[in-house]
Design an enzyme around this catalytic site. Structure first.
Site, PDB file in Angstrom:
ATOM      1  CG  ASP A  10     -31.997  43.512  31.715  1.00  0.00           C
ATOM      2  OD1 ASP A  10     -33.084  43.449  31.111  1.00  0.00           O
ATOM      3  OD2 ASP A  10     -31.280  44.536  31.730  1.00  0.00           O
ATOM      4  CG  ASP A  12     -31.469  46.376  25.759  1.00  0.00           C
ATOM      5  OD1 ASP A  12     -30.763  46.450  24.747  1.00  0.00           O
ATOM      6  OD2 ASP A  12     -32.594  45.830  25.782  1.00  0.00           O
TER       7      ASP A  12
END
Length: 180
Positions: A10, A12
């Site tokens: 992922d 952020d």
């Protein structure tokens, strides 16, 4: 022996930034992330981006700018959902569409792949696709274990790491390789 075929990271709050979206040009990786990505690649592990970016649907940023940024960090491929949560697409996490697409594109056995993320939606997508699940406590990770635990209460992460570096270290230890 290290058997992981691919690691999905992922963006952020997991590899940099915080739990809020920061667009390319503003986003900064956490220390040592680029080096750890390179190290995984040295062991033959493919590294893919795995991210929801609804700002694209709002016209605030482009798919191309995210692709360029992630590839510059050393990723082998970028899988992102550019849709808003209201669009009803099949690629927005917590749905596993991005993982399925990557598996098809790269002939991956998802049961030998790992998802590392800071949100409950990362863990649900990983579970539904049959991947290993590592939750990092950076970004929204603490909230995923607390405030949002009810959204994934039947899912147990394979490991909870304080950060991405510890998560990658665990992969090597689990695979009998120590990166020190």
């Amino acid at each position: 022996m290290f058997h992981t075929m691919a690691v999905f990271l992922d963006r952020d709050g997991t590899i940099g930034g915080d739990c809020e979206v920061q667009y390319p040009g503003e986003f900064h990786l956490y220390p040592l992330v680029k080096e750890r990505i390179a190290l995984l690649k040295d062991f033959g592990v493919k590294i893919f981006s795995f991210t929801n970016q609804p700002g694209i649907a709002k016209g605030e940023e482009t798919v191309e700018s995210f692709h360029e940024e992630m590839l510059s960090f050393g990723f082998d491929g970028v899988y992102l959902c550019p849709h808003s949560h209201k669009d009803g697409c099949s690629c927005r996490k917590p749905l596993p569409g991005l993982l399925y697409q990557a598996a098809q594109d790269h002939q991956l056995d998802l049961s030998k792949c790992v998802v590392i993320g800071d949100r409950w939606s990362d863990m649900v997508a990983a579970q539904d696709a049959g991947c290993y699940k590592i939750l990092v406590l950076t970004g929204a990770g603490e909230e995923a274990l607390g405030k949002y635990r009810h959204k994934w209460k039947t899912i147990k992460p394979d490991y909870v790491a304080s950060n991405i570096i510890q998560a990658i270290q665990w992969l090597f230890v689990k695979g009998d390789k120590d990166i020190g």
